[in-house]
Motif scaffolding. Structure first.
Motif, PDB file in Angstrom:
ATOM      1  N   GLN A   1       0.846  -1.208   0.000  1.00 46.77           N
ATOM      2  CA  GLN A   1       0.000   0.000   0.000  1.00 46.77           C
ATOM      3  C   GLN A   1       0.877   1.252   0.000  1.00 46.77           C
ATOM      4  OE1 GLN A   1      -3.063   0.958  -0.244  1.00 46.77           O
ATOM      5  NE2 GLN A   1      -2.937   3.036   0.590  1.00 46.77           N
ATOM      6  N   LEU A   2       1.902   1.240   0.838  1.00 47.16           N
ATOM      7  CA  LEU A   2       2.783   2.413   0.941  1.00 47.16           C
ATOM      8  C   LEU A   2       3.604   2.595  -0.335  1.00 47.16           C
ATOM      9  CD1 LEU A   2       3.837   1.931   4.664  1.00 47.16           C
ATOM     10  CD2 LEU A   2       2.438   3.807   3.747  1.00 47.16           C
ATOM     11  N   GLU A   3       3.917   1.465  -0.993  1.00 50.26           N
ATOM     12  CA  GLU A   3       4.623   1.540  -2.281  1.00 50.26           C
ATOM     13  C   GLU A   3       3.707   2.183  -3.327  1.00 50.26           C
ATOM     14  OE1 GLU A   3       6.418  -2.542  -2.715  1.00 50.26           O
ATOM     15  OE2 GLU A   3       7.189  -1.606  -4.534  1.00 50.26           O
ATOM     16  N   ARG A   4       2.429   1.735  -3.348  1.00 52.86           N
ATOM     17  CA  ARG A   4       1.468   2.293  -4.313  1.00 52.86           C
ATOM     18  C   ARG A   4       1.309   3.793  -4.087  1.00 52.86           C
ATOM     19  NH1 ARG A   4      -1.510  -2.488  -3.694  1.00 52.86           N
ATOM     20  NH2 ARG A   4      -2.714  -1.593  -1.982  1.00 52.86           N
ATOM     21  N   GLN A   5       1.382   4.202  -2.796  1.00 55.49           N
ATOM     22  CA  GLN A   5       1.216   5.622  -2.465  1.00 55.49           C
ATOM     23  C   GLN A   5       2.478   6.423  -2.817  1.00 55.49           C
ATOM     24  OE1 GLN A   5      -2.527   5.739  -0.575  1.00 55.49           O
ATOM     25  NE2 GLN A   5      -1.234   7.461  -0.611  1.00 55.49           N
ATOM     26  N   GLY A   6       3.541   5.703  -3.198  1.00 54.53           N
ATOM     27  CA  GLY A   6       4.790   6.385  -3.542  1.00 54.53           C
ATOM     28  C   GLY A   6       5.567   6.834  -2.323  1.00 54.53           C
ATOM     29  N   VAL A   7       5.269   6.229  -1.175  1.00 52.34           N
ATOM     30  CA  VAL A   7       5.910   6.663   0.074  1.00 52.34           C
ATOM     31  C   VAL A   7       7.073   5.737   0.417  1.00 52.34           C
ATOM     32  CG1 VAL A   7       5.466   6.783   2.579  1.00 52.34           C
ATOM     33  CG2 VAL A   7       3.836   7.766   0.969  1.00 52.34           C
ATOM     34  N   VAL A   8       7.002   4.483  -0.050  1.00 58.17           N
ATOM     35  CA  VAL A   8       8.063   3.496   0.238  1.00 58.17           C
ATOM     36  C   VAL A   8       8.653   3.000  -1.076  1.00 58.17           C
ATOM     37  CG1 VAL A   8       8.382   1.070   0.985  1.00 58.17           C
ATOM     38  CG2 VAL A   8       7.268   2.739   2.505  1.00 58.17           C
ATOM     39  N   HIS A   9       9.983   2.819  -1.061  1.00 57.47           N
ATOM     40  CA  HIS A   9      10.698   2.290  -2.236  1.00 57.47           C
ATOM     41  C   HIS A   9      11.199   0.889  -1.904  1.00 57.47           C
ATOM     42  CE1 HIS A   9      13.461   1.942  -5.573  1.00 57.47           C
ATOM     43  NE2 HIS A   9      14.477   1.759  -4.743  1.00 57.47           N
ATOM     44  N   ARG A  10      11.013  -0.014  -2.828  1.00 52.38           N
ATOM     45  CA  ARG A  10      11.406  -1.415  -2.638  1.00 52.38           C
ATOM     46  C   ARG A  10      12.573  -1.724  -3.569  1.00 52.38           C
ATOM     47  NH1 ARG A  10      10.059  -6.293  -5.097  1.00 52.38           N
ATOM     48  NH2 ARG A  10       9.685  -8.082  -3.714  1.00 52.38           N
ATOM     49  N   GLU A  11      13.677  -2.205  -2.986  1.00 49.12           N
ATOM     50  CA  GLU A  11      14.850  -2.495  -3.823  1.00 49.12           C
ATOM     51  C   GLU A  11      15.293  -3.948  -3.630  1.00 49.12           C
ATOM     52  OE1 GLU A  11      17.555   0.613  -3.958  1.00 49.12           O
ATOM     53  OE2 GLU A  11      19.147  -0.545  -4.964  1.00 49.12           O
ATOM     54  N   VAL A  12      15.467  -4.642  -4.753  1.00 47.75           N
ATOM     55  CA  VAL A  12      15.947  -6.029  -4.701  1.00 47.75           C
ATOM     56  C   VAL A  12      17.477  -5.980  -4.733  1.00 47.75           C
ATOM     57  CG1 VAL A  12      15.977  -8.273  -5.839  1.00 47.75           C
ATOM     58  CG2 VAL A  12      13.893  -6.846  -5.903  1.00 47.75           C
ATOM     59  N   ILE A  13      18.100  -6.575  -3.714  1.00 49.42           N
ATOM     60  CA  ILE A  13      19.564  -6.567  -3.617  1.00 49.42           C
ATOM     61  C   ILE A  13      20.054  -7.916  -4.183  1.00 49.42           C
ATOM     62  CG2 ILE A  13      21.521  -6.244  -2.045  1.00 49.42           C
ATOM     63  CD1 ILE A  13      19.767  -4.057  -1.136  1.00 49.42           C
ATOM     64  N   PRO A  14      20.856  -7.874  -5.258  1.00 51.92           N
ATOM     65  CA  PRO A  14      21.246  -9.137  -5.934  1.00 51.92           C
ATOM     66  C   PRO A  14      22.274  -9.956  -5.168  1.00 51.92           C
ATOM     67  CG  PRO A  14      22.289  -7.250  -6.998  1.00 51.92           C
ATOM     68  CD  PRO A  14      21.403  -6.682  -5.920  1.00 51.92           C
TER      69      PRO A  14
ATOM     70  N   THR B   1      10.763   7.028   0.297  1.00 47.80           N
ATOM     71  CA  THR B   1      11.032   7.931  -0.829  1.00 47.80           C
ATOM     72  C   THR B   1      11.090   9.357  -0.275  1.00 47.80           C
ATOM     73  OG1 THR B   1       8.667   8.304  -1.094  1.00 47.80           O
ATOM     74  CG2 THR B   1       9.658   6.469  -2.362  1.00 47.80           C
ATOM     75  N   GLU B   2      11.382  10.301  -1.133  1.00 46.51           N
ATOM     76  CA  GLU B   2      11.377  11.708  -0.675  1.00 46.51           C
ATOM     77  C   GLU B   2       9.996  12.082  -0.150  1.00 46.51           C
ATOM     78  OE1 GLU B   2      12.325  14.636  -3.672  1.00 46.51           O
ATOM     79  OE2 GLU B   2      12.056  16.272  -2.213  1.00 46.51           O
ATOM     80  N   LYS B   3       8.958  11.601  -0.844  1.00 52.43           N
ATOM     81  CA  LYS B   3       7.570  11.859  -0.418  1.00 52.43           C
ATOM     82  C   LYS B   3       7.354  11.286   0.992  1.00 52.43           C
ATOM     83  CE  LYS B   3       2.780  10.829  -1.789  1.00 52.43           C
ATOM     84  NZ  LYS B   3       1.888  10.173  -2.787  1.00 52.43           N
ATOM     85  N   GLY B   4       7.930  10.120   1.227  1.00 51.44           N
ATOM     86  CA  GLY B   4       7.808   9.480   2.542  1.00 51.44           C
ATOM     87  C   GLY B   4       8.548  10.253   3.618  1.00 51.44           C
ATOM     88  N   ARG B   5       9.748  10.688   3.286  1.00 57.64           N
ATOM     89  CA  ARG B   5      10.537  11.461   4.270  1.00 57.64           C
ATOM     90  C   ARG B   5       9.834  12.792   4.565  1.00 57.64           C
ATOM     91  NH1 ARG B   5      14.477   9.294   1.090  1.00 57.64           N
ATOM     92  NH2 ARG B   5      14.833  11.213  -0.095  1.00 57.64           N
TER      93      ARG B   5
ATOM     94  N   PHE C   1       6.793  13.279   4.719  1.00 58.65           N
ATOM     95  CA  PHE C   1       5.579  13.057   5.515  1.00 58.65           C
ATOM     96  C   PHE C   1       5.861  13.226   7.007  1.00 58.65           C
ATOM     97  CE2 PHE C   1       1.240  11.948   5.430  1.00 58.65           C
ATOM     98  CZ  PHE C   1       0.967  11.207   6.571  1.00 58.65           C
ATOM     99  N   ARG C   2       7.137  13.234   7.319  1.00 58.66           N
ATOM    100  CA  ARG C   2       7.515  13.335   8.736  1.00 58.66           C
ATOM    101  C   ARG C   2       6.934  14.607   9.368  1.00 58.66           C
ATOM    102  NH1 ARG C   2      13.544  11.645  10.705  1.00 58.66           N
ATOM    103  NH2 ARG C   2      12.815  10.658  12.610  1.00 58.66           N
ATOM    104  N   ALA C   3       6.882  15.674   8.578  1.00 58.35           N
ATOM    105  CA  ALA C   3       6.360  16.946   9.115  1.00 58.35           C
ATOM    106  C   ALA C   3       4.900  16.782   9.539  1.00 58.35           C
ATOM    107  CB  ALA C   3       6.477  18.024   8.042  1.00 58.35           C
ATOM    108  N   VAL C   4       4.138  15.967   8.786  1.00 57.82           N
ATOM    109  CA  VAL C   4       2.722  15.741   9.144  1.00 57.82           C
ATOM    110  C   VAL C   4       2.660  14.954  10.450  1.00 57.82           C
ATOM    111  CG1 VAL C   4       0.541  14.658   8.444  1.00 57.82           C
ATOM    112  CG2 VAL C   4       2.013  15.763   6.727  1.00 57.82           C
ATOM    113  N   LEU C   5       3.502  13.938  10.547  1.00 54.00           N
ATOM    114  CA  LEU C   5       3.509  13.104  11.760  1.00 54.00           C
ATOM    115  C   LEU C   5       3.920  13.912  12.978  1.00 54.00           C
ATOM    116  CD1 LEU C   5       4.972   9.693  10.518  1.00 54.00           C
ATOM    117  CD2 LEU C   5       2.595  10.315  10.948  1.00 54.00           C
TER     118      LEU C   5
ATOM    119  N   LYS D   1       1.949  19.186  -2.410  1.00 56.79           N
ATOM    120  CA  LYS D   1       3.265  18.981  -3.030  1.00 56.79           C
ATOM    121  C   LYS D   1       3.304  17.632  -3.742  1.00 56.79           C
ATOM    122  CE  LYS D   1       8.216  18.669  -1.929  1.00 56.79           C
ATOM    123  NZ  LYS D   1       9.236  18.707  -0.869  1.00 56.79           N
ATOM    124  N   TRP D   2       2.635  16.642  -3.145  1.00 58.24           N
ATOM    125  CA  TRP D   2       2.828  15.277  -3.658  1.00 58.24           C
ATOM    126  C   TRP D   2       1.618  14.686  -4.351  1.00 58.24           C
ATOM    127  CZ3 TRP D   2       7.598  13.739  -4.113  1.00 58.24           C
ATOM    128  CH2 TRP D   2       8.576  14.281  -3.260  1.00 58.24           C
ATOM    129  N   LEU D   3       0.548  15.460  -4.496  1.00 56.87           N
ATOM    130  CA  LEU D   3      -0.630  14.899  -5.182  1.00 56.87           C
ATOM    131  C   LEU D   3      -0.219  14.548  -6.604  1.00 56.87           C
ATOM    132  CD1 LEU D   3      -3.869  16.830  -4.196  1.00 56.87           C
ATOM    133  CD2 LEU D   3      -3.369  14.409  -3.966  1.00 56.87           C
TER     134      LEU D   3
END
Lengths: 115, 115
Positions: free
Chosen positions: A60-73, A84-88, A90-94, B103-105
């Motif tokens: 859900q958070l990935e779909r919202q663009g708030v979390v980035h998922r990286e596969v490490i080989p 993501t930057e959008k996720g970071r 969001f800290r101001a809202v929290l 900002k993020w919409l």
């Protein structure tokens, strides 16, 4: 406030609510502020969460663009989650929610009144 | 963050989410920032809302301590709704949500990127 500004405002608040509204969203986001984490690191940190709940919350958070998922080989392959930057951002809202909630949480206020 | 701080933070965010999470909560709160309003004033301002939905939303916000309900001893009796201090304080959370959301919409960002 004009009606288009009003609907803009409404959409912006909805976006924020969707981001943090999920049962585990807040917990996952606040854990990731400590830095990228692997699935099992997150699971251990969020004591009571099931594999399914954590998987759903991360998707859900990935779909919202708030979390980035990286596969490490590595072998075996590892998957790392980070904000993501959008996720970071969001800290101001929290922080604001926390400041308001701490000031007005029932227990808090009564204790402060009696203190 | 210590675990007691963590749960404090969690409770504070939950309090904020409960306040603004209801379907019409945001709309009622943001309308009351313009000052005290009577039931029908609110109903007209919130075009699509039913009597039941507005009644439920106001009751929920009253339980949360965000809205104050005052009976005005006119004939016929009038009831006026206004924000409590806790409700007025919530504006800071809404501003932060709005700033982040704008900002993020999705639409916003792409237009800005192309602009």
């Amino acid at each position: 406030m004009s009606s288009s500004e009003d609907s803009m405002c409404r959409a912006a608040v909805d976006e924020a609510l969707q981001t943090v509204g999920g049962k585990w969203s807040y917990d996952v986001i606040s854990r990731l502020y400590y830095g990228p984490q692997r699935f099992n690191q997150l699971r251990r940190a969020l004591g009571g969460i099931t594999v399914k709940s954590l998987t759903d919350a991360l998707r859900q958070l990935e779909r919202q663009g708030v979390v980035h998922r990286e596969v490490i080989p590595t072998y075996p392959v590892n998957v790392e989650y980070s904000l993501t930057e959008k996720g970071r951002d969001f800290r101001a809202v929290l922080f604001q929610m926390r400041a308001w909630g701490e000031k007005w949480l029932p227990g808090e206020k009564d204790e402060k009144a009696e203190g």
